[in-house]
Design a protein around this motif. Structure first.
Motif, PDB file in Angstrom:
ATOM      1  N   ALA A  32       0.822  -1.204   0.000  1.00 56.78           N
ATOM      2  CA  ALA A  32       0.000   0.000   0.000  1.00 56.78           C
ATOM      3  C   ALA A  32       0.858   1.256   0.000  1.00 56.78           C
ATOM      4  CB  ALA A  32      -0.924   0.002   1.214  1.00 56.78           C
ATOM      5  N   ILE A  33       1.951   1.227   0.774  1.00 57.96           N
ATOM      6  CA  ILE A  33       2.834   2.392   0.829  1.00 57.96           C
ATOM      7  C   ILE A  33       3.500   2.626  -0.517  1.00 57.96           C
ATOM      8  CG2 ILE A  33       5.018   3.232   1.778  1.00 57.96           C
ATOM      9  CD1 ILE A  33       4.148   2.068   4.466  1.00 57.96           C
ATOM     10  N   LEU A  34       3.903   1.559  -1.188  1.00 62.47           N
ATOM     11  CA  LEU A  34       4.542   1.711  -2.490  1.00 62.47           C
ATOM     12  C   LEU A  34       3.611   2.391  -3.482  1.00 62.47           C
ATOM     13  CD1 LEU A  34       6.419  -1.696  -2.872  1.00 62.47           C
ATOM     14  CD2 LEU A  34       7.441   0.559  -2.529  1.00 62.47           C
ATOM     15  N   SER A  35       2.312   2.128  -3.365  1.00 60.10           N
ATOM     16  CA  SER A  35       1.359   2.732  -4.287  1.00 60.10           C
ATOM     17  C   SER A  35       0.866   4.082  -3.791  1.00 60.10           C
ATOM     18  CB  SER A  35       0.160   1.807  -4.499  1.00 60.10           C
ATOM     19  OG  SER A  35      -0.568   1.664  -3.302  1.00 60.10           O
ATOM     20  N   ALA A  36       1.102   4.371  -2.495  1.00 56.01           N
ATOM     21  CA  ALA A  36       0.543   5.588  -1.919  1.00 56.01           C
ATOM     22  C   ALA A  36       1.380   6.822  -2.197  1.00 56.01           C
ATOM     23  CB  ALA A  36       0.382   5.410  -0.401  1.00 56.01           C
ATOM     24  N   GLY A  37       2.705   6.660  -2.224  1.00 57.84           N
ATOM     25  CA  GLY A  37       3.561   7.827  -2.409  1.00 57.84           C
ATOM     26  C   GLY A  37       3.401   8.780  -1.234  1.00 57.84           C
ATOM     27  N   GLU A  38       3.327  10.065  -1.511  1.00 60.88           N
ATOM     28  CA  GLU A  38       3.221  11.052  -0.448  1.00 60.88           C
ATOM     29  C   GLU A  38       1.811  11.610  -0.310  1.00 60.88           C
ATOM     30  OE1 GLU A  38       5.581  11.591   1.730  1.00 60.88           O
ATOM     31  OE2 GLU A  38       6.668  10.047   0.640  1.00 60.88           O
ATOM     32  N   ALA A  50       0.309   3.453   6.728  1.00 62.03           N
ATOM     33  CA  ALA A  50       0.884   2.564   7.735  1.00 62.03           C
ATOM     34  C   ALA A  50       0.087   2.622   9.038  1.00 62.03           C
ATOM     35  CB  ALA A  50       2.342   2.945   7.979  1.00 62.03           C
ATOM     36  N   ILE A  51      -0.250   3.826   9.461  1.00 54.49           N
ATOM     37  CA  ILE A  51      -0.995   3.991  10.712  1.00 54.49           C
ATOM     38  C   ILE A  51      -2.390   3.387  10.600  1.00 54.49           C
ATOM     39  CG2 ILE A  51      -1.993   5.686  12.293  1.00 54.49           C
ATOM     40  CD1 ILE A  51       0.427   7.518  11.501  1.00 54.49           C
ATOM     41  N   LEU A  52      -3.073   3.674   9.503  1.00 55.03           N
ATOM     42  CA  LEU A  52      -4.431   3.150   9.328  1.00 55.03           C
ATOM     43  C   LEU A  52      -4.438   1.629   9.295  1.00 55.03           C
ATOM     44  CD1 LEU A  52      -7.453   3.585   8.835  1.00 55.03           C
ATOM     45  CD2 LEU A  52      -6.957   3.728   6.382  1.00 55.03           C
TER      46      LEU A  52
END
Length: 227
Positions: A32-38, A50-52
């Motif tokens: 998810a982080i890899l696809s989320a970016g900033e 990450a928190i969610l």
């Protein structure tokens, strides 16, 4: 109301010191982080994701509800984090028009996607069998049958004051356990109407914000998780 901000080093340490969470969540969160970016494009950034994911995993028993499906990445994240839960998510095909009517032109930039694109991130995945897509305006959609059924509710739909207040009030009513259950909202401290609405709805309750994140959270489980 007490609002406590968790320093970035502290919430990052929680992720590192909770192997039972991290082991099961590592692939989910990493992908998810890899696809989320900033973030900033209508999606969650890396810290928020990450928190969610950890909050969703740690939340008490119950289903999950999301206000604001958009592409459905957070919808799928909730489903992955809660393999025994049904995830309900609501959005409307005319969100762009509603944003403009309600004085949220910045939101409108992210809402002009086709009905086919809404929820596209979970369509065809194994998790889709546990996701129920609701269509309509959350401000007046009948959700009373879901009150008292959720372990976690994520609020990231319309960002105008009236909609956020309504979504947050309904989110709280949806919790199966109104002390331990978790309500999370996005864009706190960044969108004035979101911040004002949260501070009013949770005026008498203890809540958490997270450094380097746009999330705010309510619930005893969240308080315990992050010390």
């Amino acid at each position: 109301m007490s609002i406590r901000t968790i320093p970035a080093a502290q919430w990052q340490a929680v992720l590192q010191m909770a192997p039972s969470l991290i082991t099961e969540q590592r692939r989910i969160t990493t992908n998810a982080i890899l696809s989320a970016g900033e973030g900033g494009n209508g999606e969650l950034g890396a810290a928020d994701t990450a928190i969610l994911s950890v909050l969703a995993y740690a939340a008490p028993n119950g289903d999950a509800f999301e206000f604001g499906t958009y592409l459905g990445r957070t919808t799928r994240l909730l489903a992955l984090a809660r393999p025994d839960s049904t995830v309900f998510t609501i959005d409307c095909h005319n969100a762009k028009e509603l944003c403009m009517e309600r004085g949220q032109p910045d939101d409108a930039k992210f809402c002009g996607i086709s009905r086919e694109s809404i929820g596209s991130a979970f369509k065809g995945t194994p998790e889709a069998t546990r996701i129920i897509q609701l269509w309509g305006d959350s401000l007046n959609y009948p959700l009373q049958d879901l009150y008292g059924a959720m372990g976690i509710v994520f609020v990231d739909g319309g960002h105008d004051y009236a909609t956020v207040v309504s979504d947050l009030q309904r989110a709280y009513n949806m919790l199966a356990d109104q002390e331990a259950g978790i309500v999370v909202a996005h864009d706190y401290g960044f969108v004035a109407d979101v911040t004002k609405a949260w501070d009013e709805v949770f005026a008498s309750m203890d809540t958490l914000t997270f450094e380097a994140s746009r999330l705010v959270a309510y619930g005893a489980v969240a308080q315990e998780l992050f010390g």
